[in-house]
Each structure stands twice: as structure tokens, then as C-alpha cells.
Write a protein that holds these residues in place. Structure first.
Motif, mmCIF file in Angstrom:
data_model
loop_
_atom_site.group_PDB
_atom_site.id
_atom_site.type_symbol
_atom_site.label_atom_id
_atom_site.label_comp_id
_atom_site.label_asym_id
_atom_site.label_seq_id
_atom_site.Cartn_x
_atom_site.Cartn_y
_atom_site.Cartn_z
ATOM 1 N N ARG A 229 -4.757 -30.536 -9.851
ATOM 2 C CA ARG A 229 -4.210 -31.490 -10.824
ATOM 3 C C ARG A 229 -4.823 -31.276 -12.211
ATOM 4 N NH1 ARG A 229 -5.710 -36.250 -13.148
ATOM 5 N NH2 ARG A 229 -7.692 -36.344 -11.995
ATOM 6 N N LEU A 230 -6.112 -30.948 -12.231
ATOM 7 C CA LEU A 230 -6.824 -30.850 -13.502
ATOM 8 C C LEU A 230 -6.598 -29.532 -14.235
ATOM 9 C CD1 LEU A 230 -10.163 -32.529 -12.400
ATOM 10 C CD2 LEU A 230 -8.524 -33.455 -14.054
ATOM 11 N N ILE A 231 -6.508 -28.422 -13.498
ATOM 12 C CA ILE A 231 -6.407 -27.135 -14.201
ATOM 13 C C ILE A 231 -5.133 -26.365 -13.863
ATOM 14 C CG2 ILE A 231 -8.920 -26.939 -14.375
ATOM 15 C CD1 ILE A 231 -8.816 -24.774 -12.199
ATOM 16 N N GLY A 232 -4.313 -26.905 -12.953
ATOM 17 C CA GLY A 232 -3.052 -26.250 -12.628
ATOM 18 C C GLY A 232 -3.149 -25.343 -11.414
ATOM 19 N N ARG A 233 -2.047 -25.229 -10.702
ATOM 20 C CA ARG A 233 -2.011 -24.452 -9.462
ATOM 21 C C ARG A 233 -2.373 -22.982 -9.691
ATOM 22 N NH1 ARG A 233 -1.920 -25.520 -3.886
ATOM 23 N NH2 ARG A 233 -1.139 -23.687 -2.799
ATOM 24 N N ALA A 234 -1.800 -22.370 -10.737
ATOM 25 C CA ALA A 234 -2.028 -20.944 -10.966
ATOM 26 C C ALA A 234 -3.506 -20.642 -11.187
ATOM 27 C CB ALA A 234 -1.199 -20.463 -12.151
ATOM 28 N N ARG A 235 -4.180 -21.460 -12.012
ATOM 29 C CA ARG A 235 -5.606 -21.241 -12.230
ATOM 30 C C ARG A 235 -6.393 -21.482 -10.958
ATOM 31 N NH1 ARG A 235 -8.460 -20.847 -16.851
ATOM 32 N NH2 ARG A 235 -9.598 -19.533 -15.420
ATOM 33 N N TRP A 236 -6.062 -22.532 -10.218
ATOM 34 C CA TRP A 236 -6.834 -22.893 -9.039
ATOM 35 C C TRP A 236 -6.681 -21.866 -7.918
ATOM 36 C CZ3 TRP A 236 -11.054 -24.901 -8.060
ATOM 37 C CH2 TRP A 236 -11.405 -25.398 -6.804
ATOM 38 N N GLU A 237 -5.621 -21.090 -7.941
ATOM 39 C CA GLU A 237 -5.430 -20.065 -6.914
ATOM 40 C C GLU A 237 -6.195 -18.779 -7.224
ATOM 41 O OE1 GLU A 237 -1.172 -19.687 -6.696
ATOM 42 O OE2 GLU A 237 -1.054 -21.062 -4.982
ATOM 43 N N GLU A 238 -6.861 -18.708 -8.368
ATOM 44 C CA GLU A 238 -7.596 -17.502 -8.727
ATOM 45 C C GLU A 238 -8.845 -17.333 -7.859
ATOM 46 O OE1 GLU A 238 -8.415 -17.617 -12.905
ATOM 47 O OE2 GLU A 238 -6.297 -17.711 -13.458
ATOM 48 N N TRP A 239 -9.303 -16.079 -7.755
ATOM 49 C CA TRP A 239 -10.494 -15.770 -6.967
ATOM 50 C C TRP A 239 -11.697 -16.547 -7.501
ATOM 51 C CZ3 TRP A 239 -11.507 -13.055 -2.607
ATOM 52 C CH2 TRP A 239 -12.851 -12.800 -2.319
ATOM 53 N N GLY A 240 -12.415 -17.182 -6.630
ATOM 54 C CA GLY A 240 -13.605 -17.941 -6.996
ATOM 55 C C GLY A 240 -13.471 -19.423 -6.727
ATOM 56 N N SER A 241 -12.235 -19.902 -6.530
ATOM 57 C CA SER A 241 -12.064 -21.341 -6.294
ATOM 58 C C SER A 241 -12.644 -21.763 -4.949
ATOM 59 C CB SER A 241 -10.589 -21.729 -6.389
ATOM 60 O OG SER A 241 -9.809 -21.056 -5.424
ATOM 61 N N GLU A 242 -12.630 -20.872 -3.982
ATOM 62 C CA GLU A 242 -13.212 -21.203 -2.666
ATOM 63 C C GLU A 242 -14.710 -21.408 -2.769
ATOM 64 O OE1 GLU A 242 -15.733 -20.034 0.665
ATOM 65 O OE2 GLU A 242 -15.292 -18.763 -1.069
ATOM 66 N N GLN A 243 -15.389 -20.540 -3.555
ATOM 67 C CA GLN A 243 -16.838 -20.687 -3.694
ATOM 68 C C GLN A 243 -17.186 -22.003 -4.392
ATOM 69 O OE1 GLN A 243 -20.112 -17.656 -4.302
ATOM 70 N NE2 GLN A 243 -19.607 -18.125 -6.422
ATOM 71 N N VAL A 244 -16.400 -22.370 -5.403
ATOM 72 C CA VAL A 244 -16.607 -23.654 -6.073
ATOM 73 C C VAL A 244 -16.510 -24.796 -5.067
ATOM 74 C CG1 VAL A 244 -15.679 -25.256 -7.786
ATOM 75 C CG2 VAL A 244 -15.779 -22.818 -8.303
#
Length: 305
Positions: A229-244
Motif C-alpha cells: 500500500r505504501l510503496i506500490g506492488r511493483a516496488r514491493w515485488e523487487e528483490w530484497g522485500s523478503e529480507q525486510v
């Protein structure tokens, strides 16, 4: 550029020659004692993975192995894993439902861990790690039911979300930032019902422990929905979101532990100090200086005794 690639391949070959000795070490004897040693692997990392998991088990002396197959493990690979790891459970990645969370980028790994933690203490272990010595902090965390994570850097700490956002904005450079920085900057606007006082820590999901929790993946899913919701689906699907998300979940577990960096380190082409118990050989400098190969040879020699 070409020379760098050639040198990396030569160093990788040196490491793999050293790692082959793991095939001549005694097999792990699994125990159904409430601890799971978990990794997502494929055929390319079979040898380094065996170094990682066998060296951890040799010092921890706990647990059984569960593996998430990235889709590339062969029948021969599975036979090797069965022989060396006492017939581990192997989960096909295609069988993992991600719900509202992204697919790929190791999300299937995290969500499987959170499902497994309903009934066990789950230790996530990357294949590019080596346990070099005793790990009493891990044994103590298991005994106390505390989650833990490797620190992303020496200055990592568990902080309130508004402070995380302030620090992320202060350290952000010009231009487009990595997804980790993007969501950290937005964290002060996060609201997850039933979870006041949310916290976060810049950890490293290459080595993390998840204490048993009946809630499973619920908090991770709620965080993912808010992040999207905050940064958008496309950004959130980028590599590194799982580690966050792994960092977030652990930071909000009761009495979570950030492992002491002087004993649990990420390798950045610096000397490994005496007394270091665990090293994560991150991609940037994985094969520099022959340190990874030397670590593999040392633990293989110890395992073969």
C-alpha cells in the motif's frame, strides 16, 4: 570486466574443489527434538549447502533438516541429501502458496519457515555460510524461545518504526533507492491492527532463528499488504522485500536477539578474527582471498575426525 569474471570463476572453482571433501564426511544424525534446520537450495549450491548445514549441525547438535527445493534439484542431488542428512523432508517450491505476498525473491522460503514455526524452532541457513566454532548464543536462544538474526552491520539495532524512517531518510542518497530503503523510509506510516509499538532491525536473513509461534505467517502477510500500500506492488515485488519482512517479523518477536557481530559476521574481504563462530560469505566478496575455501577445508577436516 572480463578479467573480473574470469577471476571469479577461478576462485569459485577453487572453492568447489575444497568443498567436495564434504562428501567424505560422516552423515548427520537427525533428531526430532523441536528444531528444524531449514534452507532453500538448488543443484548449483549442493556442495556449499552441505558445508553450511553440516558445520552448523556439528556445533549445535540439534535438529532435523527440511529443504525447500528451488525446482532444480535432481534425483542424484536428492540421493546425496538423503545419505548425508538422514533423509530430510524436501518441499517443492511450486507447492508453496504465497497468498497476498509476492512470489519469487525467496518469499516462498520465508512463508514456509513461518508455517513450520507453528510447531518448531526453525533456523534459516543460507548455503554460503560456514559455522567455524561453537555457537552458544544459538543454543541459548533455542532454550529460551527467542528469535534471532544475523546483523546486517555492526550498528544494527531494534528500533521503533518512526526512528527507522528518520534514519533511512537521513542516510538515503539521491535517485532511486533500493526497496529496503524505500520501505524503511515509509515505515512510520505503517499501521497493523492489534500490533502497537512496531519495531524493526536491519538484519540479514542469511542466518535467522524463528521461535515457535502459533500465529505462523499472519504478521508477515499483514506487513506485506501494508508495504504494498505504501510503496506500490511493483516496488514491493523487487528483490530484497523478503529480507525486510524477515527482519520485521523477528524484531517484533518477544525479546528478539541480534547476534553479536564479532562472532557472527558477514564477510567483506576482511580478516576473520579468532573466536568468530559463524561467517556469511556474501556475494560481493564470496571468493576473495581464498577465505571461503579455507573455511570449508577447516570444517571438513574437523567433521572427518
Amino acid at each position: 570486466m572480463v578479467r573480473d569474471k574470469v577471476m571469479r570463476k577461478l576462485r569459485e572453482g577453487q572453492f568447489l574443489r575444497a568443498a567436495r571433501g564434504i562428501l567424505h564426511t560422516p552423515p548427520v544424525q537427525a533428531a526430532d527434538d523441536g528444531v528444524i534446520l531449514f534452507s532453500m537450495i538448488g543443484t548449483k549450491v549442493l556442495l556449499p549447502y552441505l558445508v553450511a548445514v553440516k558445520s552448523l549441525h556439528a556445533h549445535l547438535r540439534r535438529g532435523r533438516v527440511v529443504i525447500l527445493d528451488d525446482g532444480t534439484l535432481t534425483a542424484a542431488d536428492k540421493a546425496v541429501l538423503a545419505r548425508h542428512l538422514d533423509h530430510p523432508r524436501i518441499i517443492p517450491i511450486a507447492s508453496v502458496e504465497t497468498g497476498p505476498c509476492p512470489r519469487g525473491g525467496t518469499w516462498e522460503r520465508l512463508l514456509t519457515i513461518l508455517d513450520l514455526r507453528r510447531d518448531a524452532y526453525v533456523i534459516q541457513l543460507d548455503s554460503d555460510t560456514v559455522t567455524l566454532g561453537p555457537v552458544p548464543e544459538i543454543a541459548d536462544a533455542i532454550a529460551a524461545g527467542r528469535s534471532f538474526t544475523l546483523r546486517g552491520g555492526t550498528d544494527a539495532e531494534i528500533l521503533p518504526m518512526d526512528e527507522v524512517s528518520a534514519r533511512a531518510r537521513a542516510s538515503a542518497g539521491p535517485g532511486r533507492v533500493h526497496v529496503q530503503s524505500a520501505i524503511e523510509q515509509a515505515m512510520e506510516a505503517m499501521a497493523i491492527p492489534g500490533h502497537p509499538g512496531l519495531r524493526y532491525a536491519r538484519g540479514c536473513s542469511g542466518f535467522a532463528g524463528f521461535a515457535p509461534a502459533p500465529s505462523g505467517r499472519a504478521l508477515a502477510e499483514a506487513f506485506s499488504v501494508e508495504a504494498e500500500r505504501l510503496i506500490g506492488r511493483a516496488r514491493w515485488e523487487e528483490w530484497g522485500s523478503e529480507q525486510v519482512t524477515s527482519n520485521f517479523v523477528i524484531a517484533n518477536d518477544p525479546d528478539a536477539l541480534l547476534l553479536p557481530y564479532d562472532r557472527y559476521m558477514n564477510y567483506w574481504n576482511e580478516p576473520i578474527a579468532a573466536g568468530t563462530g559463524f561467517a556469511h560469505f556474501v556475494g560481493t566478496f564470496r571468493y576473495h582471498g581464498g577465505a571461503y575455501a579455507a573455511a570449508a577445508r577447516a570444517v571438513i577436516a574437523a567433521l572427518g575426525r
